[in-house]
Design a protein around this motif. Structure first.
Motif, PDB file in Angstrom:
ATOM      1  N   UNK A  43      78.927  87.245  -5.075  1.00  0.00           N
ATOM      2  CA  UNK A  43      78.754  87.275  -6.523  1.00  0.00           C
ATOM      3  C   UNK A  43      78.941  88.672  -7.066  1.00  0.00           C
ATOM      4  N   UNK A  44      79.228  88.736  -8.346  1.00  0.00           N
ATOM      5  CA  UNK A  44      79.330  90.032  -9.016  1.00  0.00           C
ATOM      6  C   UNK A  44      78.081  90.224  -9.859  1.00  0.00           C
ATOM      7  N   UNK A  45      77.723  91.470 -10.054  1.00  0.00           N
ATOM      8  CA  UNK A  45      76.553  91.816 -10.872  1.00  0.00           C
ATOM      9  C   UNK A  45      76.867  93.130 -11.581  1.00  0.00           C
ATOM     10  N   UNK A  46      76.155  93.356 -12.675  1.00  0.00           N
ATOM     11  CA  UNK A  46      76.395  94.580 -13.458  1.00  0.00           C
ATOM     12  C   UNK A  46      75.084  95.024 -14.092  1.00  0.00           C
ATOM     13  N   UNK A  47      74.654  96.233 -13.743  1.00  0.00           N
ATOM     14  CA  UNK A  47      73.436  96.797 -14.328  1.00  0.00           C
ATOM     15  C   UNK A  47      73.775  97.415 -15.680  1.00  0.00           C
ATOM     16  N   UNK A  48      72.915  97.177 -16.644  1.00  0.00           N
ATOM     17  CA  UNK A  48      73.085  97.753 -17.979  1.00  0.00           C
ATOM     18  C   UNK A  48      71.898  98.620 -18.339  1.00  0.00           C
ATOM     19  N   UNK A  55      63.095 107.149 -15.766  1.00  0.00           N
ATOM     20  CA  UNK A  55      63.830 108.374 -15.421  1.00  0.00           C
ATOM     21  C   UNK A  55      65.336 108.236 -15.653  1.00  0.00           C
ATOM     22  N   UNK A  56      65.773 107.061 -16.105  1.00  0.00           N
ATOM     23  CA  UNK A  56      67.177 106.863 -16.428  1.00  0.00           C
ATOM     24  C   UNK A  56      68.028 106.289 -15.312  1.00  0.00           C
ATOM     25  N   UNK A  57      67.417 105.967 -14.178  1.00  0.00           N
ATOM     26  CA  UNK A  57      68.146 105.331 -13.082  1.00  0.00           C
ATOM     27  C   UNK A  57      67.969 103.822 -13.137  1.00  0.00           C
ATOM     28  N   UNK A  58      68.862 103.112 -12.475  1.00  0.00           N
ATOM     29  CA  UNK A  58      68.726 101.653 -12.408  1.00  0.00           C
ATOM     30  C   UNK A  58      67.497 101.329 -11.565  1.00  0.00           C
ATOM     31  N   UNK A  59      66.614 100.519 -12.121  1.00  0.00           N
ATOM     32  CA  UNK A  59      65.370 100.118 -11.453  1.00  0.00           C
ATOM     33  C   UNK A  59      65.697  99.413 -10.137  1.00  0.00           C
ATOM     34  N   UNK A  60      64.903  99.701  -9.114  1.00  0.00           N
ATOM     35  CA  UNK A  60      65.100  99.073  -7.807  1.00  0.00           C
ATOM     36  C   UNK A  60      65.008  97.558  -7.845  1.00  0.00           C
ATOM     37  N   UNK A 101      76.699 100.104 -15.641  1.00  0.00           N
ATOM     38  CA  UNK A 101      77.943  99.687 -16.295  1.00  0.00           C
ATOM     39  C   UNK A 101      79.140  99.671 -15.356  1.00  0.00           C
ATOM     40  N   UNK A 102      78.912  99.247 -14.127  1.00  0.00           N
ATOM     41  CA  UNK A 102      79.995  99.070 -13.156  1.00  0.00           C
ATOM     42  C   UNK A 102      79.831  97.728 -12.476  1.00  0.00           C
ATOM     43  N   UNK A 103      80.943  97.064 -12.227  1.00  0.00           N
ATOM     44  CA  UNK A 103      80.883  95.801 -11.502  1.00  0.00           C
ATOM     45  C   UNK A 103      80.511  96.067 -10.048  1.00  0.00           C
TER      46      UNK A 103
END
Length: 144
Positions: A43-48, A55-60, A101-103
């Protein structure tokens, strides 16, 4: 088309084909099935920006959710109609920061299916193939 009367593989293939609606979780954490075979899902996923921590990072939890979905669906793809499942244990190893914002691509495979327990493993990778996180999952199987 009644999902409760479909094998796990048939249900997942119907999702891939767009014959069944996406789950609410696939809207919250944007995920789309790319491929499904017995014991395998991609599957594909994309964090927004909605997935960022203070702190501005994608949450675990983003990677954990994607990998929980992928590993669970790998198990589901092996189940006959009327059999449900749920995650007992999910072990996630975060290896690199998840980009925003990356696949991304998640792949998972079932490892073992018994009468009551199933295991699977998965990986989350960036679009250029860098390994971001891995997971192993144990699921209970609910047979009627």
């Amino acid at each position: 088309m009644n999902p409760l009367e479909m094998s796990g593989l048939d249900l997942l293939r119907a999702l891939v084909a767009g014959d069944l609606p996406r789950s609410a979780m696939a809207e919250t954490v944007p995920m789309t099935f790319l491929d499904v075979d017995p014991g395998y899902v991609k599957l594909s996923a994309r964090a927004g920006k909605q997935h960022l921590n203070p702190l501005g990072g994608v949450h675990g939890g983003f990677a954990a959710t994607v990998l929980d979905s992928a590993t669970g669906c790998a198990v589901h793809s092996m189940l006959e109609a009327g059999v449900g499942y749920g995650t007992i244990d999910l072990q996630v190893k975060m290896l690199r920061p998840v980009p925003i914002d990356q696949d991304l691509v998640a792949e998972a495979r079932s490892v073992h299916i018994s009468r009551n327990i199933a295991t699977s493993e998965g990986a989350l990778k960036s679009s250029d193939g860098k390994l971001l996180a891995t997971a192993t999952a144990t699921c209970f199987l609910k047979r009627v």
